[in-house]
Design a protein around this motif. Structure first.
Motif, PDB file in Angstrom:
ATOM      1  N   GLU A 187      35.976   5.674 -19.287  1.00  0.00           N
ATOM      2  CA  GLU A 187      35.873   6.439 -18.036  1.00  0.00           C
ATOM      3  C   GLU A 187      34.447   6.923 -17.820  1.00  0.00           C
ATOM      4  OE1 GLU A 187      38.748   9.587 -18.295  1.00  0.00           O
ATOM      5  OE2 GLU A 187      40.429   8.227 -17.920  1.00  0.00           O
ATOM      6  N   CYS A 222      40.014   5.446 -23.733  1.00  0.00           N
ATOM      7  CA  CYS A 222      40.038   5.574 -22.272  1.00  0.00           C
ATOM      8  C   CYS A 222      38.963   6.540 -21.787  1.00  0.00           C
ATOM      9  CB  CYS A 222      41.419   6.011 -21.790  1.00  0.00           C
ATOM     10  SG  CYS A 222      42.679   4.735 -21.954  1.00  0.00           S
ATOM     11  N   ARG A 223      38.769   7.665 -22.489  1.00  0.00           N
ATOM     12  CA  ARG A 223      37.729   8.631 -22.101  1.00  0.00           C
ATOM     13  C   ARG A 223      36.333   8.011 -22.197  1.00  0.00           C
ATOM     14  NH1 ARG A 223      40.085  12.524 -25.358  1.00  0.00           N
ATOM     15  NH2 ARG A 223      38.166  12.765 -26.552  1.00  0.00           N
ATOM     16  N   LYS A 257      32.594   4.445 -16.069  1.00  0.00           N
ATOM     17  CA  LYS A 257      33.210   4.073 -14.784  1.00  0.00           C
ATOM     18  C   LYS A 257      34.090   2.831 -14.904  1.00  0.00           C
ATOM     19  CE  LYS A 257      30.763   7.267 -12.658  1.00  0.00           C
ATOM     20  NZ  LYS A 257      30.621   8.358 -13.550  1.00  0.00           N
ATOM     21  N   VAL A 309      37.950   1.743 -15.709  1.00  0.00           N
ATOM     22  CA  VAL A 309      39.302   2.278 -15.784  1.00  0.00           C
ATOM     23  C   VAL A 309      40.180   1.335 -16.606  1.00  0.00           C
ATOM     24  CG1 VAL A 309      41.343   2.919 -14.444  1.00  0.00           C
ATOM     25  CG2 VAL A 309      39.058   3.411 -13.556  1.00  0.00           C
TER      26      VAL A 309
END
Length: 108
Positions: free
Chosen positions: A81, A77-78, A84, A86
């Protein structure tokens, strides 16, 4: 000398690859941030060809980002992120395991 369109495509693909850890075999585990939504959790070893799903890490694989060990889902997820992109809880729960995932180094 300017780059050909094939060279530009290759550059883009190479820039999309992120190392997310080390495989049981000692090779680098990678993901591509350009992967389609259905392949976002697919992790491949550059050395032995093991393919796994970040939601179900294979025993012996170590997942790290910038030297920090982490939960594989948080790590993925990081990474997304930063691009950009999600990833929602619904994505995590409902995205099917990729047919590319193999049994090398253990079942998912």
């Amino acid at each position: 000398m300017s780059k050909t369109s094939e060279e530009k495509k290759l550059d883009k693909k190479l820039k999309s690859i992120r190392c997310v850890g080390e495989c049981k075999c000692g090779g680098k585990l990678i993901i591509s941030v350009l992967a389609p939504k259905s392949e976002r959790f697919t992790i491949s070893c550059m050395e032995c060809g093991s393919v796994s799903d970040a939601r179900f890490p294979k025993k012996g694989d170590a997942y790290t980002l910038n030297g920090i060990d982490d939960n594989t889902i948080k790590l993925i997820c990081r990474i997304y992120e930063q691009e950009k992109i999600v990833i929602t809880d619904k994505d995590i729960e409902e995205t099917p395991i990729s047919p590319l995932v193999n049994k090398l180094h253990g079942e998912v």
